[in-house]
Write an enzyme that holds these catalytic residues in place. Structure first.
Site, PDB file in Angstrom:
ATOM      1  N   ARG A 162       0.948  -1.042   0.152  1.00  7.49           N
ATOM      2  CA  ARG A 162       0.404   0.133   0.266  1.00  7.49           C
ATOM      3  C   ARG A 162       0.939   1.261  -0.088  1.00  7.49           C
ATOM      4  O   ARG A 162       0.400   2.417   0.498  1.00  7.49           O
ATOM      5  CB  ARG A 162      -0.715   0.342   0.869  1.00  7.49           C
ATOM      6  CG  ARG A 162      -1.776  -1.217   1.116  1.00  7.49           C
ATOM      7  CD  ARG A 162      -2.964  -0.962  -0.045  1.00  7.49           C
ATOM      8  NE  ARG A 162      -3.796  -1.781   0.425  1.00  7.49           N
ATOM      9  CZ  ARG A 162      -4.148  -3.786   0.040  1.00  7.49           C
ATOM     10  NH1 ARG A 162      -3.162  -3.619  -0.292  1.00  7.49           N
ATOM     11  NH2 ARG A 162      -4.848  -3.889   0.143  1.00  7.49           N
ATOM     12  N   SER A 236     -10.224  -0.595   3.522  1.00  6.78           N
ATOM     13  CA  SER A 236     -10.324  -0.961   4.828  1.00  6.78           C
ATOM     14  C   SER A 236      -9.319   1.006   5.175  1.00  6.78           C
ATOM     15  O   SER A 236      -8.521   1.163   4.674  1.00  6.78           O
ATOM     16  CB  SER A 236      -8.725  -1.972   4.369  1.00  6.78           C
ATOM     17  OG  SER A 236      -8.576  -3.348   3.757  1.00  6.78           O
ATOM     18  N   GLU A 332      -4.655   3.481   5.894  1.00  9.32           N
ATOM     19  CA  GLU A 332      -4.812   3.675   5.029  1.00  9.32           C
ATOM     20  C   GLU A 332      -4.945   5.076   3.871  1.00  9.32           C
ATOM     21  O   GLU A 332      -4.671   5.199   2.876  1.00  9.32           O
ATOM     22  CB  GLU A 332      -4.372   1.799   4.754  1.00  9.32           C
ATOM     23  CG  GLU A 332      -4.256   1.680   3.072  1.00  9.32           C
ATOM     24  CD  GLU A 332      -6.018   1.446   2.518  1.00  9.32           C
ATOM     25  OE1 GLU A 332      -6.610   2.043   1.821  1.00  9.32           O
ATOM     26  OE2 GLU A 332      -5.758   0.012   1.871  1.00  9.32           O
TER      27      GLU A 332
END
Ligand code: FAD
Ligand code: EPU
Length: 336
Positions: A162, A236, A332
């Protein structure tokens, strides 16, 4: 080029946050981008794709530019691969379907991820055992300060879990215009992750194909993740944290049910959803800000929560996970 003033960004972010942009414009090629930047409203605040990985915590006192560069074309092929260039404004899932229809393999495990092509390298999107890193060839971006085009190869992007240079060291410096993917003519199926095999069996698939994998991933995702059209969210909210084996062993003896995966570097990745659930947050709701009832890693907006309320909930979750497990979660989602 049309610049709108004082518009609500609510339709442009999947968290459904009603923040305002002082100026807002869309562009569909680099000339229009330059023209807009050279206009009097040059105080650019951010580039918007599909708005599925941002949390707006305040009104934007400047310009928001929506990237709508379109087009998908094959630019080259060799014996093993086709090289497909896609405009940053193409919808990611439609791009995946376009590839599957033409038997271009490699992105099928990434089916149904919301957002646009341009953001795919930003956080090296990943799911079900595949990341952009695995299929990326290069991208073209516009350097905002130097007003020139720059090509980034795979190694230039410094992809991680990520992560990429665009999320960190070059944050807000480039506008990604198009991305070229290296896709296989002969597929290499990846069914090792999670419930894919199980789902394929349930579907009664006899002859494996990239379409079957895509359908399996779509089924699994639809059963696990809330659709932003029904409950606003950005996927998420936190990353799955990485810890050393020593730390993992300590945690495992105190919390035998802990869910973790080994990484090639010898560390362990913990399932953040499990950590958050163990702290009692799953299904929690305060006003319209909440933690999803089936997937604790996903924070949701039930209607009129503002970005500050979602952000404050994320801080409370972060603190409680740290207190209980001594693990610091990292957000995130991009906070704007
Ligand atoms: P945006 O939210 O519009 O932007 C994200 C960031 O990228 C912002 O900082 C923005 O300024 C910047 N940006 C966007 N476009 C450009 C551009 N052209 N040039 C420069 N900067 C740009 N992600 C995964 O990795 N895996 C998943 O499985 C996954 N599942 C999800 C499920 C749901 C239900 C949701 C809502 C989200 C999920 N996500 C997942 C997160 C999200 O879909 C991805 O991060 C996606 O790539 C974001 O694309 P976007 O176009 O919506 O980006
Ligand atoms: N779990 C719980 N409780 C929860 C949620 C999950 O115990 O409330 C457990 C699950 O039972 C499972 C494990 O945690 O054993 C992992 O859960 P899941 O398979 O749902 O995946 P995840 O780790 O929560 C990650 C990505 C997703 C991606 C999926 C599939 C991150 C931060 N998230 O989720 O990406 O789609 O794997 O590859 O890496 C996103 O980035 O927005 C995103 C949705």
């Amino acid at each position: 080029m049309q610049i709108q003033e004082n518009i609500s960004l609510r339709p442009y972010n999947t968290f459904g946050i009603d923040a305002k942009a002082k100026y807002f414009a869309a562009f569909d090629d680099v000339d229009e981008l330059e023209e807009t930047l050279n206009s009097k409203h040059h105080n650019l605040n951010f580039i918007l794709g599909g708005g599925s990985n941002i949390l707006l915590t305040k009104d934007v006192d400047g310009l928001v530019l929506k990237n709508e560069i379109k087009g998908i074309k094959e630019i080259h092929e060799d014996s093993e691969y086709v090289y497909i260039k896609a405009g940053a404004g193409e919808n990611w899932h439609q791009f995946v379907l376009h590839c599957i229809e033409r038997s271009w393999a490699g992105v099928e495990n990434l089916s149904l991820i919301p957002g646009n092509v341009g953001a795919s390298p930003m956080q090296n999107i990943g799911a079900y055992g595949v990341e952009i890193d695995d299929v990326f060839w290069d991208l073209e971006a516009y350097h905002l300060k130097e007003k020139r085009l720059v090509t980034f190869t795979r190694s230039d992007c410094e992809f991680g879990y990520r992560e990429s240079v665009f999320k960190r060291k070059y944050k807000d410096q480039f506008v990604i215009l198009n991305v070229t993917y290296q896709l296989r003519k002969k597929p290499r199926f990846n069914t090792s992750y999670g419930a894919i095999e199980q789902e394929l069996e349930k579907m009664g698939v006899k002859d494996l194909s990239i379409k079957a994998i895509s359908d399996a991933v779509i089924n699994i995702r639809s059963s696990k993740l809330p659709d932003p059209k029904s409950i606003a969210n950005a996927g998420s909210f936190f990353k799955n944290p990485e810890v050393s084996v020593t730390k993992y062993e300590e945690l495992k003896s105190a919390f035998p049910g802990i869910i973790a995966f080994s990484l090639v570097n010898g560390n362990m990745k913990l399932a953040a959803g499990w950590l958050i659930e163990q702290c009692g947050w799953k299904g929690f709701r305060k006003g319209d800000a909440g933690c999803h009832a089936n997937q604790a890693l996903v924070l949701v907006n039930y209607g009129t929560a503002n970005g500050g309320e979602i952000y404050n909930l994320s801080t409370e979750i972060l603190q409680s996970v740290n207190e209980k497990f001594g693990v610091i979660l990292e957000r995130e989602v991009n906070i704007v």
